[in-house]
Design an enzyme around this catalytic site. Structure first.
Site, mmCIF file in Angstrom:
data_model
loop_
_atom_site.group_PDB
_atom_site.id
_atom_site.type_symbol
_atom_site.label_atom_id
_atom_site.label_comp_id
_atom_site.label_asym_id
_atom_site.label_seq_id
_atom_site.Cartn_x
_atom_site.Cartn_y
_atom_site.Cartn_z
ATOM 1 N N HIS A 72 15.904 35.145 36.430
ATOM 2 C CA HIS A 72 14.629 35.180 36.248
ATOM 3 C C HIS A 72 14.182 33.909 36.315
ATOM 4 O O HIS A 72 14.291 33.147 35.557
ATOM 5 C CB HIS A 72 13.578 35.746 35.140
ATOM 6 C CG HIS A 72 13.812 37.430 35.688
ATOM 7 N ND1 HIS A 72 12.597 37.602 35.228
ATOM 8 C CD2 HIS A 72 14.217 38.334 36.415
ATOM 9 C CE1 HIS A 72 13.042 39.533 35.323
ATOM 10 N NE2 HIS A 72 13.756 39.554 35.842
ATOM 11 N N TYR A 200 2.547 38.420 32.418
ATOM 12 C CA TYR A 200 2.313 37.848 31.072
ATOM 13 C C TYR A 200 0.662 38.155 31.552
ATOM 14 O O TYR A 200 0.794 37.079 32.259
ATOM 15 C CB TYR A 200 2.979 37.098 30.815
ATOM 16 C CG TYR A 200 4.269 36.863 29.763
ATOM 17 C CD1 TYR A 200 3.707 37.573 28.380
ATOM 18 C CD2 TYR A 200 5.069 36.712 30.291
ATOM 19 C CE1 TYR A 200 5.170 37.648 27.445
ATOM 20 C CE2 TYR A 200 6.629 36.497 30.023
ATOM 21 C CZ TYR A 200 6.529 37.256 28.605
ATOM 22 O OH TYR A 200 7.438 37.133 28.030
ATOM 23 N N PRO A 292 6.513 38.704 19.391
ATOM 24 C CA PRO A 292 7.582 38.628 20.389
ATOM 25 C C PRO A 292 7.305 38.342 21.709
ATOM 26 O O PRO A 292 7.465 38.411 23.039
ATOM 27 C CB PRO A 292 6.899 40.482 21.477
ATOM 28 C CG PRO A 292 6.152 41.365 19.922
ATOM 29 C CD PRO A 292 6.020 40.243 18.995
ATOM 30 N N LYS A 296 11.654 35.446 21.432
ATOM 31 C CA LYS A 296 12.162 34.312 21.343
ATOM 32 C C LYS A 296 12.913 34.919 20.201
ATOM 33 O O LYS A 296 14.006 34.145 19.532
ATOM 34 C CB LYS A 296 10.886 33.422 20.488
ATOM 35 C CG LYS A 296 10.600 32.144 21.876
ATOM 36 C CD LYS A 296 12.044 31.105 21.702
ATOM 37 C CE LYS A 296 12.165 30.478 23.737
ATOM 38 N NZ LYS A 296 12.418 31.470 24.322
ATOM 39 N N TYR A 384 10.286 28.467 26.870
ATOM 40 C CA TYR A 384 10.734 29.766 26.851
ATOM 41 C C TYR A 384 12.407 30.123 27.495
ATOM 42 O O TYR A 384 13.073 30.891 27.370
ATOM 43 C CB TYR A 384 9.747 30.554 28.393
ATOM 44 C CG TYR A 384 9.366 31.663 28.569
ATOM 45 C CD1 TYR A 384 9.019 32.218 27.441
ATOM 46 C CD2 TYR A 384 11.060 32.859 29.770
ATOM 47 C CE1 TYR A 384 8.658 33.999 28.107
ATOM 48 C CE2 TYR A 384 10.752 33.711 29.590
ATOM 49 C CZ TYR A 384 9.875 34.191 29.132
ATOM 50 O OH TYR A 384 9.835 35.636 29.053
HETATM 51 P P1 RFL Z 1 18.154 43.617 13.562
HETATM 52 O O1 RFL Z 1 18.332 43.395 14.854
HETATM 53 O O2 RFL Z 1 17.162 43.963 12.280
HETATM 54 O O3 RFL Z 1 19.537 44.171 12.625
HETATM 55 C C1 RFL Z 1 19.707 44.021 11.305
HETATM 56 C C2 RFL Z 1 20.506 45.187 10.637
HETATM 57 O O4 RFL Z 1 20.763 45.525 9.869
HETATM 58 C C3 RFL Z 1 20.556 46.149 9.228
HETATM 59 N N1 RFL Z 1 20.347 46.014 8.019
HETATM 60 C C4 RFL Z 1 21.414 46.501 6.583
HETATM 61 N N2 RFL Z 1 22.330 46.984 6.472
HETATM 62 C C5 RFL Z 1 22.851 46.658 5.218
HETATM 63 N N3 RFL Z 1 22.030 46.556 3.730
HETATM 64 C C6 RFL Z 1 21.001 46.499 4.041
HETATM 65 N N4 RFL Z 1 20.613 46.619 3.043
HETATM 66 C C7 RFL Z 1 19.977 47.138 5.761
HETATM 67 N N5 RFL Z 1 19.090 46.109 5.888
HETATM 68 C C8 RFL Z 1 18.806 45.793 7.621
HETATM 69 C C9 RFL Z 1 20.035 47.332 10.192
HETATM 70 O O5 RFL Z 1 20.070 48.692 10.288
HETATM 71 C C10 RFL Z 1 20.219 45.969 11.497
HETATM 72 O O6 RFL Z 1 20.810 47.358 11.907
HETATM 73 O O7 RFL Z 1 17.858 42.115 12.762
HETATM 74 P P2 RFL Z 1 18.844 40.479 13.858
HETATM 75 O O8 RFL Z 1 20.264 40.920 13.929
HETATM 76 O O9 RFL Z 1 18.783 39.501 13.032
HETATM 77 O O10 RFL Z 1 18.048 40.853 15.093
HETATM 78 C C11 RFL Z 1 17.134 40.143 15.466
HETATM 79 C C12 RFL Z 1 16.846 41.107 16.775
HETATM 80 O O11 RFL Z 1 16.883 42.034 16.482
HETATM 81 C C13 RFL Z 1 15.010 40.285 16.851
HETATM 82 O O12 RFL Z 1 14.598 39.081 16.750
HETATM 83 C C14 RFL Z 1 14.001 40.850 18.563
HETATM 84 O O13 RFL Z 1 14.416 42.381 18.744
HETATM 85 C C15 RFL Z 1 12.631 40.691 18.197
HETATM 86 N N6 RFL Z 1 12.630 40.457 19.723
HETATM 87 C C16 RFL Z 1 12.752 39.771 20.557
HETATM 88 N N7 RFL Z 1 13.165 39.541 20.988
HETATM 89 C C17 RFL Z 1 13.680 38.278 22.478
HETATM 90 O O14 RFL Z 1 14.849 37.422 21.913
HETATM 91 N N8 RFL Z 1 13.318 38.301 23.484
HETATM 92 C C18 RFL Z 1 12.274 39.612 23.155
HETATM 93 O O15 RFL Z 1 12.359 39.983 24.590
HETATM 94 C C19 RFL Z 1 11.828 40.309 22.493
HETATM 95 N N9 RFL Z 1 11.394 41.385 22.078
HETATM 96 C C20 RFL Z 1 11.442 42.235 20.012
HETATM 97 C C21 RFL Z 1 11.158 42.214 20.861
HETATM 98 C C22 RFL Z 1 11.474 42.886 19.141
HETATM 99 C C23 RFL Z 1 10.225 43.692 18.608
HETATM 100 N N10 RFL Z 1 10.370 44.643 18.023
HETATM 101 C C24 RFL Z 1 10.117 46.094 18.016
HETATM 102 C C25 RFL Z 1 10.274 43.626 16.284
HETATM 103 C C26 RFL Z 1 10.150 43.340 21.575
HETATM 104 C C27 RFL Z 1 9.865 43.800 20.619
HETATM 105 C C28 RFL Z 1 9.034 45.125 21.001
HETATM 106 C C1 PHB Z 2 11.048 43.098 26.830
HETATM 107 O O1 PHB Z 2 11.940 43.165 27.618
HETATM 108 O O2 PHB Z 2 10.874 43.928 25.316
HETATM 109 C C2 PHB Z 2 9.886 41.980 26.257
HETATM 110 C C3 PHB Z 2 9.811 40.682 27.112
HETATM 111 C C4 PHB Z 2 9.039 39.243 27.245
HETATM 112 C C5 PHB Z 2 9.536 39.770 25.589
HETATM 113 C C6 PHB Z 2 8.901 40.775 25.075
HETATM 114 C C7 PHB Z 2 9.621 41.609 25.274
HETATM 115 O O3 PHB Z 2 7.955 38.732 25.841
#
Ligand code: RFL
Ligand code: PHB
Length: 389
Positions: A72, A200, A292, A296, A384
């Site tokens: 993109h 957005y 989100p 980031k 971004y």
């Molecule tokens: P995670 O993915 O939470 O993984 C942590 C892992 O640790 C395990 N765990 C344990 N294991 C052993 N013992 C314990 N006591 C434990 N406690 C926990 C868990 O089961 C899990 O498997 O953290 P990590 O690896 O640091 O990754 C971070 C990302 O997952 C997170 O920052 C992103 O998903 C955030 N996020 C987005 N980030 C982006 O860069 N671009 C995006 O577009 C974006 N969109 C989003 C998002 C997060 C969202 N939610 C639901 C929070 C959209 C959403 C809706």
């Molecule tokens: C997504 O595709 O899940 C997504 C994209 C952009 C954002 C957050 C989530 O800022």
């Protein structure tokens, strides 16, 4: 059991670190509380910065992202009945790649399995011992039996609810937090994306985001009250609300269909300092959370892993401890800038329940300025696509 680097958490942070270290001959064991299928079932991030894509390539897991990821060059911002585009490529020379976190995680698990590195799933009751000594170890329960893992270092990659951050004494750890008074309701549907790039939308009914995973899979979000439950939102209600919040031309094109995943996520900004205590390092969501809106979270996890991998690699390969000493400060310098950007995007695009008329005018002025100023657009684009690391 003994390893060089014990990694707690088999999410993207832990898996990426494990792969980068494995490629240099540094031994790791990953302890993950859940099953592989559970981890892969979490629908989360979708937008990867160029720096993260580069790291996937460096880890040797970038092939599928290069093939299937959607490049993109820009994004649309919609507000008050109009929409304008921010051209990342023109403004910064850089682009982002739309490729789901689920796919990143799957590629990393496949690579880890192929190289035979140890991942222990369903590790219960993980506890960290002696992190501030030269002989740290971890205890956990697997299949009912208590186990011990001795190591040189512990990487706390266990997300916001993990044990690693909580192991750092309260007298040392400082936490900064802002909780937003709304959440995001997200749905995944097997429908074509409404637009070639993300939209957005700032709307009087609340924020909305049209995103995608591939040409047949859409990911959409609407801002909702924190008190709402998934059960309050039928698919029909969701599509009607999304249509009401996005520009009329996009609403007219919107393809609707049954949701295949639906969830509500609260929004928060959070940073824990320092990100190292003795031989324990925090990385990714274990140390910080961003709302989100700026896409980031996953990308910040990747930059932490860049600094942590560098620190550990210098320790093992060059007997140089400076990377370890500097890890927390290097990572936090970038974390705070991503926190600022995510907070700014969130504040600029959402409706706050207590928004005053003054706040409203500030938001409108911010968006007018963004539409008309190349400097303002460059600032958004630069953040971004990702600040350098
Ligand atoms: P995670 O993915 O939470 O993984 C942590 C892992 O640790 C395990 N765990 C344990 N294991 C052993 N013992 C314990 N006591 C434990 N406690 C926990 C868990 O089961 C899990 O498997 O953290 P990590 O690896 O640091 O990754 C971070 C990302 O997952 C997170 O920052 C992103 O998903 C955030 N996020 C987005 N980030 C982006 O860069 N671009 C995006 O577009 C974006 N969109 C989003 C998002 C997060 C969202 N939610 C639901 C929070 C959209 C959403 C809706
Ligand atoms: C997504 O595709 O899940 C997504 C994209 C952009 C954002 C957050 C989530 O800022």
């Amino acid at each position: 059991m003994r390893t060089q680097v014990a990694i707690i958490g088999g999410g993207p942070s832990g898996l990426l670190l494990g792969q980068l270290l494995h490629n240099e001959g540094i031994d790791t064991v990953i302890l993950e509380a859940k099953t592989r299928d559970y981890v892969l079932g979490r629908i989360r991030a979708g937008v990867l910065e160029a720096g993260m894509v580069e790291m996937l390539n460096r880890a040797g897991v970038g092939a599928r992202c290069a093939k299937e990821g959607l490049v993109h060059d820009g994004t649309y911002i919609a507000a008050a009945g109009r929409s304008f585009r921010i051209d990342f490529k023109e403004l910064t020379g850089k682009v982002v790649t739309v490729y789901g976190q689920t796919e990143v995680t799957r590629d990393l698990y496949d690579a880890r399995e192929a190289c035979g590195a140890a991942t222990i799933h369903e590790a219960e009751g993980v506890q960290i011992h002696g992190a501030d000594t030269d002989a740290p170890y971890i205890t956990y329960v697997k299949d009912g039996a208590e186990q011990r893992l001795d190591c040189d270092f512990i990487a706390g990659c266990d997300g916001f609810h993990g044990v690693s951050r909580k192991t750092i004494p309260a007298s040392i750890l400082r936490e900064y937090e802002k909780v937003y008074p709304f959440g995001w309701l997200g749905i995944l549907s097997e429908t074509a994306p409404v637009s070639d790039e993300l939209i957005y939308a700032n709307n009087e009914r609340g924020f909305a985001l049209c995103s995608m995973r591939n040409p047949q899979l859409s990911r959409h979000y609407v801002q909702c009250p924190l008190t709402d439950k998934v059960a309050d939102w039928s698919d029909e209600r969701f599509w009607a609300e999304l249509k009401a919040r996005i520009p009329a031309d996009a609403a007219a094109r919107l393809e609707t269909g049954p949701s295949i995943e639906k969830s509500i996520a609260p929004l928060r900004s959070f940073v824990a300092e320092p990100m190292r205590w003795g031989r324990l390092f925090l990385a990714g969501d274990a140390a910080h959370i961003v709302p989100p809106t700026g896409a980031k979270g996953l990308n910040l996890a990747a930059s932490d892993i860049h600094y942590l991998h560098d620190a550990l690699s210098r320790h093992y390969k060059d007997k140089d401890g400076q990377g370890i000493e500097e890890y927390s400060a290097r990572a936090l310098a970038r974390v705070w800038k991503a926190e600022r950007f995510s907070w700014w995007m969130t504040t600029t695009l959402h409706r706050f329940p207590d928004q005053s008329e003054f706040d409203q005018r500030m938001q409108e002025a911010e968006l007018d300025y963004l539409e008309s100023s190349r400097a303002a657009q460059t600032a958004l684009a630069e953040n971004y696509v990702g600040l350098p690391f």
